[in-house]
Design a protein around this motif. Sequence first.
Motif, PDB file in Angstrom:
ATOM      1  N   ASN A  80       5.313  -3.258  13.448  1.00 24.77           N
ATOM      2  CA  ASN A  80       4.302  -3.303  12.546  1.00 24.77           C
ATOM      3  C   ASN A  80       3.003  -3.490  12.802  1.00 24.77           C
ATOM      4  OD1 ASN A  80       5.532  -3.842   9.602  1.00 24.77           O
ATOM      5  ND2 ASN A  80       6.646  -4.850  10.790  1.00 24.77           N
ATOM      6  N   LYS A 107       0.549  12.596  12.061  1.00 25.72           N
ATOM      7  CA  LYS A 107       0.750  12.562  10.568  1.00 25.72           C
ATOM      8  C   LYS A 107       2.292  11.522  10.421  1.00 25.72           C
ATOM      9  CE  LYS A 107      -0.189  17.328   9.305  1.00 25.72           C
ATOM     10  NZ  LYS A 107       0.183  18.554   8.832  1.00 25.72           N
ATOM     11  N   TYR A 109       2.780   8.818  12.693  1.00 26.26           N
ATOM     12  CA  TYR A 109       2.260   7.570  12.617  1.00 26.26           C
ATOM     13  C   TYR A 109       1.422   7.006  11.240  1.00 26.26           C
ATOM     14  CZ  TYR A 109       4.190   6.411  17.224  1.00 26.26           C
ATOM     15  OH  TYR A 109       5.098   6.237  18.283  1.00 26.26           O
ATOM     16  N   ALA A 110       0.901   7.979  10.601  1.00 28.07           N
ATOM     17  CA  ALA A 110       0.131   7.641   9.551  1.00 28.07           C
ATOM     18  C   ALA A 110       1.083   7.196   8.436  1.00 28.07           C
ATOM     19  CB  ALA A 110      -0.760   8.932   8.917  1.00 28.07           C
ATOM     20  N   ARG A 111       2.295   8.138   8.288  1.00 30.31           N
ATOM     21  CA  ARG A 111       3.292   7.853   7.487  1.00 30.31           C
ATOM     22  C   ARG A 111       3.969   6.286   7.513  1.00 30.31           C
ATOM     23  NH1 ARG A 111       5.047  13.144   8.159  1.00 30.31           N
ATOM     24  NH2 ARG A 111       6.621  12.420   9.487  1.00 30.31           N
ATOM     25  N   GLU A 113       2.585   3.886   9.182  1.00 31.07           N
ATOM     26  CA  GLU A 113       1.620   2.907   8.839  1.00 31.07           C
ATOM     27  C   GLU A 113       1.415   2.285   7.491  1.00 31.07           C
ATOM     28  OE1 GLU A 113      -2.040   2.244  11.771  1.00 31.07           O
ATOM     29  OE2 GLU A 113      -1.899   3.977  11.122  1.00 31.07           O
ATOM     30  N   LYS A 114       1.893   3.239   6.395  1.00 29.27           N
ATOM     31  CA  LYS A 114       1.863   2.961   5.074  1.00 29.27           C
ATOM     32  C   LYS A 114       3.013   1.649   4.655  1.00 29.27           C
ATOM     33  CE  LYS A 114       0.468   7.511   3.632  1.00 29.27           C
ATOM     34  NZ  LYS A 114       1.123   8.730   2.526  1.00 29.27           N
ATOM     35  N   LYS A 115       4.043   1.510   5.557  1.00 33.53           N
ATOM     36  CA  LYS A 115       4.917   0.675   5.622  1.00 33.53           C
ATOM     37  C   LYS A 115       5.716   0.457   4.089  1.00 33.53           C
ATOM     38  CE  LYS A 115       2.203  -2.161   8.608  1.00 33.53           C
ATOM     39  NZ  LYS A 115       1.118  -3.435   8.919  1.00 33.53           N
ATOM     40  N   ASP A 116       6.123   1.812   3.560  1.00 32.52           N
ATOM     41  CA  ASP A 116       6.872   1.694   2.438  1.00 32.52           C
ATOM     42  C   ASP A 116       8.219   1.068   2.585  1.00 32.52           C
ATOM     43  OD1 ASP A 116       4.497   2.971   1.221  1.00 32.52           O
ATOM     44  OD2 ASP A 116       5.105   4.659   1.491  1.00 32.52           O
TER      45      ASP A 116
END
Length: 206
Positions: A80, A107, A109-111, A113-116
Amino acid sequence: MIKIDKEKLGLQDYFYIGYLYLIILGIVSDAIYYGIFGVSYLNYTTILDALISPISLLTNNWFISLFLSIMFWLMYMYFNNWMFKFYKYLRVKNWYKKVYNLEKMDKKYARLEKKDNIIPGMMFTFFLLFISMRTGMALGTKSKYDTKEIIPNYTLVFKDNTRLDVRKVGQNSAYFFYFIPGEKVITATPISDNLKQIKVLKNKKK
């Protein structure tokens, strides 16, 4: 694939998920633990035993609880926080640019980082940590008992008043699992049908 809308989950739903999680964790960890000793544990357990097993192990052993807490915190911080900082540090390196496609990695790491999926991910992480710990405990115990003398730490008093000094391996609501000194096979004894007392032997070395 079934998708779960987190916003529609109520307190009862989370309770049910936690209930199932503990049962699966208890069944899998105990099955592996006793399976290493050659015991088909599923023949000796109940749903209640599986539910209580992880909780009982953690509350009765502060060292295990501390170890799992530290490992869980480290993995939580990595997935996290540290992982993204590490990537930002690496992505400016020339060798990293040559090895990886930065556009795809950005892309990815961007996904992340959303931590869904942070809650399922942490549950899975704890599951792996717990299973690994139980497997290590069983392998260590088996190795020790295969090479060293088994020293009793409990006395079983049966209903006919006979006594037996044994080395405890585990226990659930219905069975007591133990080694008899000189034997290499675990014995499982029904508690309610056979045992009158289970006494701890004091001042016995492990």
